[in-house]
Write an enzyme that holds these catalytic residues in place. Sequence first.
Site: not given
Ligand code: ASP
Length: 221
Positions: A33, A77, A110-111
């Site tokens: 993100t 991710s 973050t995932d």
């Molecule tokens: N879908 C995103 C990821 O993990 C979520 C994020 O980065 O917060 O790449």
Amino acid sequence: KVLQKIHNTTAKQQRVGADPDLPTVAIITTGGTIAEKEDAKTGGAVPAVSGSKLVDAVDGLQDIANIEVVNFCNIDSSQMNPQIWAELSKKVDSLLAQSDIIGAVVTHGTDTMATGAYMLDVTLKTEKPVVFTGAMNDASSIDPDGPANILHAVQQVCAQPDSGWGVTVTLNRYISNAQTVRKTQTTNPQTFRSGPAGYLGYVFNGRVIAYNAAIQRQQLP
Ligand code: ASP
């Protein structure tokens, strides 16, 4: 496919700043993100921001460090896997083998950040600090948290080059240990929780307020 691309292309690398009085920190970008903007057609966030643009968006960064920016990949991710993290680990180790680079910041979705951070924590050979960060709000939202998170991650490296913490996950100023950190929900910038031992520390005014001393790190031989 992602792994093939990583193998077949040389990661774009660029030094931003050359102040001999400042330390140098590597920022390795992988996507998530933090590097996304909203797609006007679908309303969903899509990969849009390159590594150097991410770094340019951080006010005040050049006052604290010279930055070696490496565009490792730009993926959500959910596409990460152990092979990609193993390549990332090698890349981080090779950058940190350079004597002038005091530590690294890895930007990551973050995932799966908790898993990636742990994977690097157990595989890296370097003792220099490595800070994973990312964002809950994308780069086109009204309150993107990515730039401040990058600033705080670089401040953490500069303030504590000998922390002994190995890899940390640092978002919203809170520093978590890679062994126990978990993403706990999907919208709040304070999503990462550190487990029963609590946070390692907090980044404030360019300093680290440490809540916990060095931890027992697990590393693969
Ligand atoms: N879908 C995103 C990821 O993990 C979520 C994020 O980065 O917060 O790449």
